[in-house]
Design a protein around this motif. Structure first.
Motif, PDB file in Angstrom:
ATOM      1  N   ASN A  97       6.912 -16.961  -9.610  1.00 26.91           N
ATOM      2  CA  ASN A  97       7.076 -15.320  -9.540  1.00 26.91           C
ATOM      3  C   ASN A  97       5.864 -14.443  -9.725  1.00 26.91           C
ATOM      4  N   SER A  98       4.710 -15.144  -9.968  1.00 28.85           N
ATOM      5  CA  SER A  98       3.751 -14.412 -10.201  1.00 28.85           C
ATOM      6  C   SER A  98       2.255 -15.164  -9.790  1.00 28.85           C
ATOM      7  N   GLY A  99       1.249 -14.779  -9.756  1.00 27.24           N
ATOM      8  CA  GLY A  99      -0.005 -15.426  -9.433  1.00 27.24           C
ATOM      9  C   GLY A  99      -0.403 -16.344 -10.639  1.00 27.24           C
ATOM     10  N   ALA A 100      -0.238 -16.019 -11.770  1.00 26.12           N
ATOM     11  CA  ALA A 100      -0.329 -16.971 -12.979  1.00 26.12           C
ATOM     12  C   ALA A 100       0.462 -18.125 -12.902  1.00 26.12           C
ATOM     13  N   GLU A 101       1.800 -17.748 -12.810  1.00 25.29           N
ATOM     14  CA  GLU A 101       2.562 -19.078 -12.739  1.00 25.29           C
ATOM     15  C   GLU A 101       2.175 -19.859 -11.790  1.00 25.29           C
ATOM     16  N   ALA A 102       1.873 -19.404 -10.491  1.00 31.23           N
ATOM     17  CA  ALA A 102       1.510 -20.449  -9.417  1.00 31.23           C
ATOM     18  C   ALA A 102       0.203 -21.029  -9.965  1.00 31.23           C
ATOM     19  N   ASN A 103      -0.772 -20.519 -10.549  1.00 28.83           N
ATOM     20  CA  ASN A 103      -1.894 -21.084 -11.240  1.00 28.83           C
ATOM     21  C   ASN A 103      -1.371 -22.106 -12.072  1.00 28.83           C
ATOM     22  N   GLU A 104      -0.360 -21.874 -12.748  1.00 25.83           N
ATOM     23  CA  GLU A 104      -0.077 -22.616 -14.103  1.00 25.83           C
ATOM     24  C   GLU A 104       0.420 -24.086 -13.532  1.00 25.83           C
ATOM     25  N   SER A 130     -14.538 -15.943 -13.435  1.00 32.12           N
ATOM     26  CA  SER A 130     -13.294 -16.069 -12.959  1.00 32.12           C
ATOM     27  C   SER A 130     -12.168 -15.651 -13.181  1.00 32.12           C
ATOM     28  N   PHE A 131     -11.173 -15.254 -12.647  1.00 34.75           N
ATOM     29  CA  PHE A 131      -9.884 -14.710 -13.298  1.00 34.75           C
ATOM     30  C   PHE A 131      -8.529 -15.581 -12.641  1.00 34.75           C
ATOM     31  N   HIS A 132      -7.977 -16.098 -13.473  1.00 34.85           N
ATOM     32  CA  HIS A 132      -6.563 -17.127 -13.016  1.00 34.85           C
ATOM     33  C   HIS A 132      -5.456 -16.457 -13.441  1.00 34.85           C
ATOM     34  N   GLY A 133      -5.337 -15.344 -14.437  1.00 35.70           N
ATOM     35  CA  GLY A 133      -4.221 -15.210 -14.893  1.00 35.70           C
ATOM     36  C   GLY A 133      -3.955 -14.928 -16.434  1.00 35.70           C
ATOM     37  N   ARG A 134      -2.717 -14.698 -17.158  1.00 37.11           N
ATOM     38  CA  ARG A 134      -2.810 -14.359 -18.554  1.00 37.11           C
ATOM     39  C   ARG A 134      -1.740 -15.431 -19.241  1.00 37.11           C
ATOM     40  N   LEU A 184     -11.163 -22.616  -8.100  1.00 37.72           N
ATOM     41  CA  LEU A 184     -11.873 -21.576  -7.881  1.00 37.72           C
ATOM     42  C   LEU A 184     -11.379 -20.431  -6.790  1.00 37.72           C
ATOM     43  N   GLU A 185     -11.681 -19.433  -7.099  1.00 35.93           N
ATOM     44  CA  GLU A 185     -11.492 -18.103  -5.772  1.00 35.93           C
ATOM     45  C   GLU A 185     -12.367 -18.172  -4.793  1.00 35.93           C
ATOM     46  N   PRO A 186     -12.010 -18.175  -3.650  1.00 40.70           N
ATOM     47  CA  PRO A 186     -12.834 -18.152  -2.561  1.00 40.70           C
ATOM     48  C   PRO A 186     -13.756 -16.827  -2.594  1.00 40.70           C
ATOM     49  N   GLY A 189     -12.255 -11.971  -7.402  1.00 37.27           N
ATOM     50  CA  GLY A 189     -11.742 -10.464  -7.387  1.00 37.27           C
ATOM     51  C   GLY A 189     -11.928  -9.822  -8.648  1.00 37.27           C
ATOM     52  N   GLU A 190     -11.353  -9.974  -9.797  1.00 32.11           N
ATOM     53  CA  GLU A 190     -11.510  -9.308 -10.929  1.00 32.11           C
ATOM     54  C   GLU A 190     -12.792  -9.634 -11.444  1.00 32.11           C
ATOM     55  N   GLY A 191     -13.634 -10.444 -11.073  1.00 33.78           N
ATOM     56  CA  GLY A 191     -14.896 -10.736 -11.711  1.00 33.78           C
ATOM     57  C   GLY A 191     -15.872  -9.921 -11.139  1.00 33.78           C
ATOM     58  N   LEU A 219      -7.794 -24.176  -4.654  1.00 31.55           N
ATOM     59  CA  LEU A 219      -8.245 -22.716  -4.509  1.00 31.55           C
ATOM     60  C   LEU A 219      -7.200 -22.003  -4.931  1.00 31.55           C
ATOM     61  N   ASP A 220      -7.633 -20.744  -5.826  1.00 27.49           N
ATOM     62  CA  ASP A 220      -6.795 -19.483  -6.163  1.00 27.49           C
ATOM     63  C   ASP A 220      -6.819 -18.473  -5.180  1.00 27.49           C
ATOM     64  N   GLU A 221      -6.007 -18.435  -4.222  1.00 24.13           N
ATOM     65  CA  GLU A 221      -5.994 -17.282  -3.305  1.00 24.13           C
ATOM     66  C   GLU A 221      -4.815 -16.302  -3.777  1.00 24.13           C
ATOM     67  N   VAL A 222      -4.701 -15.924  -4.869  1.00 24.71           N
ATOM     68  CA  VAL A 222      -3.720 -14.940  -5.449  1.00 24.71           C
ATOM     69  C   VAL A 222      -4.004 -13.812  -4.779  1.00 24.71           C
ATOM     70  N   GLN A 223      -5.423 -13.431  -4.784  1.00 25.41           N
ATOM     71  CA  GLN A 223      -5.874 -12.142  -4.309  1.00 25.41           C
ATOM     72  C   GLN A 223      -6.299 -12.134  -2.859  1.00 25.41           C
ATOM     73  N   THR A 224      -6.844 -13.357  -2.441  1.00 28.00           N
ATOM     74  CA  THR A 224      -7.734 -13.365  -1.255  1.00 28.00           C
ATOM     75  C   THR A 224      -6.859 -13.718  -0.018  1.00 28.00           C
ATOM     76  N   ALA A 248      -0.070 -15.270  -4.308  1.00 32.01           N
ATOM     77  CA  ALA A 248       0.924 -14.309  -4.783  1.00 32.01           C
ATOM     78  C   ALA A 248       0.807 -12.849  -4.466  1.00 32.01           C
ATOM     79  N   LYS A 249       0.026 -12.090  -5.048  1.00 27.81           N
ATOM     80  CA  LYS A 249      -0.176 -10.826  -4.938  1.00 27.81           C
ATOM     81  C   LYS A 249       0.415 -10.203  -3.492  1.00 27.81           C
ATOM     82  N   GLY A 250      -0.195 -10.586  -2.310  1.00 27.28           N
ATOM     83  CA  GLY A 250       0.288 -10.093  -1.000  1.00 27.28           C
ATOM     84  C   GLY A 250       1.442 -10.509  -0.509  1.00 27.28           C
TER      85      GLY A 250
HETATM   86  C1  LIG Z   1      -4.209 -11.234 -10.011  1.00 26.76           C
HETATM   87  C2  LIG Z   1      -4.695 -12.449 -10.274  1.00 26.76           C
HETATM   88  C3  LIG Z   1      -3.973 -13.676 -10.889  1.00 26.76           C
HETATM   89  C4  LIG Z   1      -3.035 -13.400 -11.834  1.00 26.76           C
HETATM   90  O1  LIG Z   1      -1.770 -12.748 -11.051  1.00 26.76           O
HETATM   91  P1  LIG Z   1      -0.588 -12.309 -11.573  1.00 26.76           P
HETATM   92  O2  LIG Z   1       0.617 -12.039 -10.779  1.00 26.76           O
HETATM   93  O3  LIG Z   1      -0.783 -10.777 -12.401  1.00 26.76           O
HETATM   94  O4  LIG Z   1      -0.151 -13.145 -12.905  1.00 26.76           O
HETATM   95  C5  LIG Z   1      -4.587 -14.951 -10.537  1.00 26.76           C
HETATM   96  N1  LIG Z   1      -5.672 -15.187  -9.798  1.00 26.76           N
HETATM   97  C6  LIG Z   1      -6.414 -14.209  -9.052  1.00 26.76           C
HETATM   98  C7  LIG Z   1      -7.355 -14.410  -8.309  1.00 26.76           C
HETATM   99  C8  LIG Z   1      -5.849 -12.799  -9.340  1.00 26.76           C
HETATM  100  O5  LIG Z   1      -6.520 -11.705  -8.606  1.00 26.76           O
END
Ligand SMILES: *Cc1c(COP(=O)(O)O)cnc(C)c1O
Length: 396
Positions: A97-104, A130-134, A184-186, A189-191, A219-224, A248-250
């Motif tokens: 349901n979210s990026g963090a969960e996908a990464n978990e 890096s940023f991967h969630g909370r 890693l993120e390609p 984003g947040e960083g 690869l974390d493509e939550v944002q990319t 996730a995001k888009g």
């Molecule tokens: C936003 C983001 C996350 C976290 O996604 P949430 O939906 O807020 O849990 C994880 N990884 C990357 C690269 C993000 O940009």
């Protein structure tokens, strides 16, 4: 607007503005003032606000069937999985349901991979900035000390190396014998909207090493993902191919949904009972994913992201060269890098109040632009005009 007491926990410090309506590239306040949205809810509404096809899909599915649980076959989930895996070149998907969960899910798989090898303490290589969630595991993989402080993060699960430095990963391989994955993120984003110095070739270097070492390449493509950089997934700018891919995001254009896809060495890791989510892949969420896929693949929207994104980067870096401004990024994921000494503390407010423009600052002196992928040329030119005025006034 700003109540004296709020029942919301103070984990955010929202700007003193509230939008009541959104359409395409624009957000509107209650008095109908229009703001050009170069943030899209943090890279979420890539198709623009309230895209008519997405709205129709939500409305129709909400009136038909919202949720049954994964105890039953879900036709829309099968369809969404097929389309997403086709777009990504992956074998199967777990919907969260979210990026963090996908990464978990991805990080749990990395542990499972080590478990199957008989490791005592599997470790994952992650990047600085890096940023991967909370969630606990994803925030442990995240670099930002502010996000980690006080949570007894699982630091010994991770080895942190500089982003873009393949030699640092090779060195880590020599010093540790229970590494299971690189995550890693390609583009970070947040960083700080960071690109690797070797561009997307870096991904191929990492994958080669993962192949040699029998690690998962994750690869974390939550944002990319989902067209943000001009390809469906950013890794598709390269010849690399991940074992695990999250997004996730888009993915739902504002509807909350995440996905963790597998291929290669990760394809058979999760089995019946090993992972789950009550809400993951509901009929409603899945139909939205399928609708977003339809739009991304059957229109020229990703090409538009490249054309307009390049136009933004070329124009800004040319017109603001004398101010020491550079740009980086791909498609509609753009960093406008101001001189390091720039005081950016009131830039977001100034953009909003004086230019009616929504932007974001990352990594202290980088303006992060995440406009809709289908930004029209006249809107692109307005964005450039507003930003140029803003930056010139901030730097003079
Ligand atoms: C936003 C983001 C996350 C976290 O996604 P949430 O939906 O807020 O849990 C994880 N990884 C990357 C690269 C993000 O940009």
């Amino acid at each position: 607007m700003s109540a004296t007491h709020s029942y919301i926990m103070p984990t955010y410090s929202p700007q003193p503005i509230s939008f009541t309506r959104g359409q395409g590239s624009w957000l509107y306040t209650a008095d109908n003032t229009a703001y050009l949205d170069a943030l899209t809810g943090i890279a979420v509404c890539g198709l623009g606000h309230c895209h008519p096809s997405v709205t129709e899909a939500i409305q129709d599915q909400a009136a038909t069937l919202v949720h049954t649980s994964n105890l039953f076959h879900i036709e829309w989930q099968q369809k969404a999985a097929h389309s997403l895996c086709t777009a990504a070149g992956m074998v199967s998907v777990f919907f969260a349901n979210s990026g963090a969960e996908a990464n978990e899910a991805a990080l749990k798989m990395a542990r499972l991979y080590g478990y199957k090898k008989g490791f005592k303490k599997p470790k994952v290589i992650v990047m600085e900035k890096s940023f991967h969630g909370r969630t606990l595991l994803t925030v442990s993989a995240t670099a930002n000390p502010k996000a980690r402080e006080g949570f007894f993060t699982l630091d010994s699960d991770f080895i942190r190396v500089p982003f873009g430095d393949i030699e640092a990963i090779k060195l880590a391989a020599l010093e540790n014998n229970e590494i299971t994955a690189v995550f890693l993120e390609p583009i970070q984003g947040e960083g700080g909207l960071n690109t690797a110095k070797d561009g997307f070739n870096y991904l191929e270097q990492v994958q080669d090493l993962c192949n040699q070492q029998d690690w998962l390449f994750m690869l974390d493509e939550v944002q990319t993902g989902n067209g943000r950089t001009g390809k469906y997934f950013a890794y598709q700018h390269s010849n690399a191919k991940p074992d695990v891919l999250t997004t996730a995001k888009g993915l739902g254009n504002g509807f909350p949904i995440g996905a963790c896809m597998v291929s290669g060495r990760a394809r058979d890791l999760l089995q019946v009972g090993s992972h789950g989510s009550t809400y993951g892949g509901t009929p409603l969420g899945s139909r939205v994913v399928h609708t977003v896929y339809d739009i991304l693949t059957n229109t020229d929207i990703m090409q538009n992201a490249v054309t307009e994104g390049n136009h933004i980067q070329h124009t800004l870096s040319h017109d603001l060269k004398d101010y020491g401004v550079t740009t980086r990024g791909h498609g509609m994921m753009i960093g406008v890098v101001l001189p390091e000494s720039t005081d950016c503390s009131n830039l977001v407010d100034k953009a909003r109040d004086e230019e009616k423009l929504i932007i974001n600052i990352t990594g202290s002196h980088v303006i992060r632009l995440l406009p809709p992928l289908n930004l029209k040329r006249e809107e692109t030119d307005q964005l450039i005009e507003k930003l140029t005025r803003l930056i010139k006034s901030a730097l003079s």
